[in-house]
Design an enzyme around this catalytic site. Structure first.
Site, PDB file in Angstrom:
ATOM      1  N   PRO A  15       0.792  -1.229   0.000  1.00 15.09           N
ATOM      2  CA  PRO A  15       0.000   0.000   0.000  1.00 15.09           C
ATOM      3  C   PRO A  15       0.827   1.284   0.000  1.00 15.09           C
ATOM      4  CG  PRO A  15      -0.137  -1.109   2.122  1.00 15.09           C
ATOM      5  CD  PRO A  15       0.525  -2.064   1.174  1.00 15.09           C
ATOM      6  N   ASN A  16       0.319   2.237  -0.762  1.00 19.42           N
ATOM      7  CA  ASN A  16       0.842   3.601  -0.881  1.00 19.42           C
ATOM      8  C   ASN A  16       2.128   3.712  -1.687  1.00 19.42           C
ATOM      9  OD1 ASN A  16      -1.244   4.950   0.677  1.00 19.42           O
ATOM     10  ND2 ASN A  16      -0.378   3.880   2.441  1.00 19.42           N
ATOM     11  N   ARG A  23       5.499  12.423  -2.822  1.00 18.61           N
ATOM     12  CA  ARG A  23       5.512  13.003  -1.471  1.00 18.61           C
ATOM     13  C   ARG A  23       6.613  12.357  -0.650  1.00 18.61           C
ATOM     14  NH1 ARG A  23      -0.394  11.835  -1.241  1.00 18.61           N
ATOM     15  NH2 ARG A  23      -1.245  13.430  -2.572  1.00 18.61           N
ATOM     16  N   TYR A  28      11.542   8.644   1.364  1.00 23.56           N
ATOM     17  CA  TYR A  28      11.477   7.562   0.369  1.00 23.56           C
ATOM     18  C   TYR A  28      12.232   7.858  -0.925  1.00 23.56           C
ATOM     19  CZ  TYR A  28       7.868   5.845   3.497  1.00 23.56           C
ATOM     20  OH  TYR A  28       7.193   5.398   4.600  1.00 23.56           O
ATOM     21  N   ASN A  79       7.991  -5.707  -0.975  1.00 22.47           N
ATOM     22  CA  ASN A  79       7.897  -4.559  -0.069  1.00 22.47           C
ATOM     23  C   ASN A  79       6.435  -4.467   0.376  1.00 22.47           C
ATOM     24  OD1 ASN A  79       7.738  -2.180   1.305  1.00 22.47           O
ATOM     25  ND2 ASN A  79       8.964  -1.006  -0.156  1.00 22.47           N
ATOM     26  N   ALA A  82       3.105  -0.720   4.818  1.00 26.09           N
ATOM     27  CA  ALA A  82       2.696  -0.725   6.228  1.00 26.09           C
ATOM     28  C   ALA A  82       2.101  -2.061   6.670  1.00 26.09           C
ATOM     29  CB  ALA A  82       1.710   0.407   6.469  1.00 26.09           C
ATOM     30  N   HIS A  85       3.875  -4.347   9.237  1.00 29.13           N
ATOM     31  CA  HIS A  85       3.813  -4.175  10.693  1.00 29.13           C
ATOM     32  C   HIS A  85       2.482  -4.620  11.291  1.00 29.13           C
ATOM     33  CE1 HIS A  85       7.245  -1.870   9.465  1.00 29.13           C
ATOM     34  NE2 HIS A  85       6.500  -0.980   8.856  1.00 29.13           N
ATOM     35  N   ASP A  92       0.978 -15.702   7.245  1.00 30.78           N
ATOM     36  CA  ASP A  92       0.423 -17.022   6.911  1.00 30.78           C
ATOM     37  C   ASP A  92       0.602 -17.349   5.430  1.00 30.78           C
ATOM     38  OD1 ASP A  92      -0.398 -17.518   9.510  1.00 30.78           O
ATOM     39  OD2 ASP A  92      -2.471 -16.898   9.172  1.00 30.78           O
ATOM     40  N   GLU A 103      12.284  -9.722   1.759  1.00 37.78           N
ATOM     41  CA  GLU A 103      11.571  -8.518   2.219  1.00 37.78           C
ATOM     42  C   GLU A 103      12.450  -7.301   1.947  1.00 37.78           C
ATOM     43  OE1 GLU A 103      10.660  -8.777   6.389  1.00 37.78           O
ATOM     44  OE2 GLU A 103       9.985  -6.687   6.513  1.00 37.78           O
ATOM     45  N   HIS A 105      12.650  -2.941   2.099  1.00 34.45           N
ATOM     46  CA  HIS A 105      12.106  -1.630   2.468  1.00 34.45           C
ATOM     47  C   HIS A 105      13.044  -0.547   1.964  1.00 34.45           C
ATOM     48  CE1 HIS A 105       9.077  -3.434   4.971  1.00 34.45           C
ATOM     49  NE2 HIS A 105      10.002  -4.230   5.452  1.00 34.45           N
ATOM     50  N   SER A 107      13.161   2.597   3.181  1.00 33.47           N
ATOM     51  CA  SER A 107      13.698   3.212   4.394  1.00 33.47           C
ATOM     52  C   SER A 107      14.167   2.107   5.346  1.00 33.47           C
ATOM     53  CB  SER A 107      12.608   4.059   5.067  1.00 33.47           C
ATOM     54  OG  SER A 107      11.547   3.225   5.519  1.00 33.47           O
ATOM     55  N   ARG A 112      13.056   4.382  12.525  1.00 27.36           N
ATOM     56  CA  ARG A 112      11.849   5.218  12.499  1.00 27.36           C
ATOM     57  C   ARG A 112      10.973   4.957  13.735  1.00 27.36           C
ATOM     58  NH1 ARG A 112       9.283   4.782   6.721  1.00 27.36           N
ATOM     59  NH2 ARG A 112       8.228   6.658   7.479  1.00 27.36           N
ATOM     60  N   ARG A 116       7.047   0.733  13.667  1.00 30.72           N
ATOM     61  CA  ARG A 116       7.619   0.127  12.447  1.00 30.72           C
ATOM     62  C   ARG A 116       8.708  -0.901  12.776  1.00 30.72           C
ATOM     63  NH1 ARG A 116       5.576   3.456   8.305  1.00 30.72           N
ATOM     64  NH2 ARG A 116       5.289   5.591   9.024  1.00 30.72           N
TER      65      ARG A 116
HETATM   66  O1  CA2 Z   1      10.448   1.857   3.687  1.00 26.08           O
HETATM   67  C1  CA2 Z   1       9.597   1.168   3.105  1.00 26.08           C
HETATM   68  O2  CA2 Z   1       9.753   0.702   1.990  1.00 26.08           O
HETATM   69  C2  CA2 Z   1       8.248   0.937   3.794  1.00 26.08           C
HETATM   70  O3  CA2 Z   1       7.800  -0.375   3.466  1.00 26.08           O
HETATM   71  C3  CA2 Z   1       7.309   1.968   3.217  1.00 26.08           C
HETATM   72  C4  CA2 Z   1       5.934   1.966   3.869  1.00 26.08           C
HETATM   73  C5  CA2 Z   1       6.082   2.049   5.397  1.00 26.08           C
HETATM   74  O4  CA2 Z   1       4.803   1.943   5.983  1.00 26.08           O
HETATM   75  C6  CA2 Z   1       6.981   0.969   5.938  1.00 26.08           C
HETATM   76  O5  CA2 Z   1       7.105   1.152   7.336  1.00 26.08           O
HETATM   77  C7  CA2 Z   1       8.349   1.042   5.299  1.00 26.08           C
HETATM   78  C8  CA2 Z   1       5.105   3.153   3.412  1.00 26.08           C
HETATM   79  C9  CA2 Z   1       5.029   3.366   1.938  1.00 26.08           C
HETATM   80  C10 CA2 Z   1       4.387   4.702   1.735  1.00 26.08           C
HETATM   81  O6  CA2 Z   1       4.909   5.260   0.572  1.00 26.08           O
HETATM   82  C11 CA2 Z   1       4.679   6.590   0.371  1.00 26.08           C
HETATM   83  C12 CA2 Z   1       5.280   7.119  -0.733  1.00 26.08           C
HETATM   84  C13 CA2 Z   1       5.124   8.449  -0.996  1.00 26.08           C
HETATM   85  C14 CA2 Z   1       4.339   9.247  -0.183  1.00 26.08           C
HETATM   86  C15 CA2 Z   1       3.730   8.701   0.917  1.00 26.08           C
HETATM   87  C16 CA2 Z   1       3.889   7.357   1.179  1.00 26.08           C
END
Ligand code: CA2
Length: 147
Positions: A15-16, A23, A28, A79, A82, A85, A92, A103, A105, A107, A112, A116
């Site tokens: 997601p996201n 952003r 990121y 990846n 969120a 977590h 499963d 896996e 990430h 970041s 953080r 996380r």
């Molecule tokens: O660092 C990563 O790749 C994460 O998987 C990214 C997730 C975060 O919840 C994990 O803790 C670490 C979030 C991805 C959100 O991506 C965005 C990209 C641009 C603007 C806002 C969010």
């Protein structure tokens, strides 16, 4: 069953991650997911791997694709965003498919917020690469080329 000469890797994004590059560049980076896909496809071709690159904001869709990979792929680079977590369902699913899952990430979640620091995916992952931005996907490909 996948034939032994076929190395096909599912690169799955949660997601996201479709918002990358638009952003939070401080966290990121400035690459978009399309930029990462292009990097991954280029390196995969050099390594002789075939790649399926996907993103979804929906937990069930990610799980369906993991199940599908059991029949079609030799490994997964994941990846989970969120859901990393929160998701017992991903834990499963990864356990059930018995494929090597790397896996990734962008970041370093351990640098953080405390929420996380726990990953439901890491205990069932073959390995974890975090904190190196888009390079993490390439490092994961290098590993996936070995199995
Ligand atoms: O660092 C990563 O790749 C994460 O998987 C990214 C997730 C975060 O919840 C994990 O803790 C670490 C979030 C991805 C959100 O991506 C965005 C990209 C641009 C603007 C806002 C969010």
């Amino acid at each position: 069953m996948v034939e032994s000469h076929t190395r096909r890797v599912l690169v799955l994004n949660g997601p996201n991650l479709n918002l990358l590059g638009t952003r939070e560049p401080g966290v990121y980076g400035s690459a978009t997911l399309a930029d990462i896909q292009a990097m991954v496809e280029k390196r995969a071709a050099e390594l002789g791997l075939s790649v399926i690159f996907r993103q979804s904001n929906h937990e069930g869709q990610l799980i369906d694709w993991l199940h599908e990979a059991r029949e079609t792929c030799t490994g997964v680079i994941f990846n989970p965003g969120a859901y990393t977590h929160t998701s017992v369902a991903l834990y499963d699913a990864i356990k059930a498919i018995a494929l090597p899952v790397i896996e990734v990430h962008l970041s370093n979640p351990h640098a953080r917020e405390p929420f996380r620091h726990r990953s439901f995916v890491s205990p069932v992952a073959k390995g974890v690469i975090q904190g190196f931005g888009p390079l993490g996907y390439i490092l994961a490909l290098e590993a996936a080329a070995q199995f």
